[in-house]
Design an enzyme around this catalytic site. Structure first.
Site, PDB file in Angstrom:
ATOM      1  N   SER A  51      -4.554  -8.632   0.489  1.00  0.00           N
ATOM      2  CA  SER A  51      -5.585  -8.292  -0.490  1.00  0.00           C
ATOM      3  C   SER A  51      -6.944  -8.016   0.144  1.00  0.00           C
ATOM      4  CB  SER A  51      -5.711  -9.415  -1.525  1.00  0.00           C
ATOM      5  OG  SER A  51      -4.505  -9.591  -2.219  1.00  0.00           O
ATOM      6  N   HIS A  58     -11.167 -11.262  -1.199  1.00  0.00           N
ATOM      7  CA  HIS A  58     -11.379 -10.102  -2.057  1.00  0.00           C
ATOM      8  C   HIS A  58     -12.818  -9.592  -1.957  1.00  0.00           C
ATOM      9  CE1 HIS A  58      -7.769 -10.524  -5.035  1.00  0.00           C
ATOM     10  NE2 HIS A  58      -7.404 -10.764  -3.787  1.00  0.00           N
TER      11      HIS A  58
END
Length: 207
Positions: free
Chosen positions: A131, A182
């Site tokens: 991610s 993230h």
């Protein structure tokens, strides 16, 4: 529209070899860890040797854990979602940047996301997943939206804006998400934009 995939399987592999290799690595690790270890108990120890664990990085100096977690995933949904995101949003950048710059940007963003996790998360924090690197790709698109709109058509600009906003919202809504990876993956992508997108031109094939 940049993000519509119309290639056949063989065409995709030929046109986007780096993305294909990354997804193949995702799949291989997932199959090995979540399927083969059912029949061969004990092999799962390699997974814990490669996952991101702040204690072993900071105290034991196992710095490879800043890289290897980028290719590991916690389950089928996790690996499927990240691989699908790569299939949708990776090809444009691989074509624009070329193989070397694409994998360089991908790894830099993923590593910086894991470095942020190391410094900001608790010492006992552990994580896996691509991610951070994928959010780095989103960060490159954000840079395009802000400073290089010539690289994207209007439909693609609208779509990436919606996707980035949605991804950020879901980052804070879902549980078991590495928020640090993230956010700092996204920031890393934006920061790399001026360097990695320097002299890049639109892809003629898409216009």
């Amino acid at each position: 529209m940049y993000f519509l995939r119309t290639e056949s399987f063989s065409q995709f592999i030929r046109l986007y070899p780096i993305i294909t290799i990354i997804i193949a690595i995702h799949t291989a690790f997932f199959v090995f860890n979540h399927v083969l270890t059912i029949f061969m108990p004990g092999l799962e120890s390699y997974y814990y040797l490669l996952m991101g664990q702040n204690y072993f990085i900071a105290v034991e100096g196992e710095y490879w854990r800043l890289i290897t977690p980028i290719f590991l995933h916690a389950g089928f949904t996790h690996v499927l979602f990240n691989s699908f995101s790569l299939v949708l949003f990776g090809p444009v950048l691989e074509r624009m940047l070329g193989k070397f710059k694409f994998i360089l940007a991908y790894l830099i963003c993923g590593i910086l996301a894991n470095v942020a996790t190391l410094y900001l998360a608790p010492l006992n924090y552990a994580s896996v997943g691509a991610s951070g690197a994928i959010f780095g790709l989103f960060g490159l698109y954000v840079f395009m939206l802000l400073f290089r709109q010539d690289l994207l058509d209007s439909q693609s600009r609208q779509m990436i804006m919606v996707i980035v906003i949605f991804a950020l919202v879901m980052t804070f809504v879902n549980s078991n998400i590495n928020i640090y990876a993230h956010i700092f993956g996204l920031i890393a992508g934006v920061a790399l934009g001026p360097i990695i997108l320097n002299r890049v031109r639109p892809i003629p094939h898409y216009f």
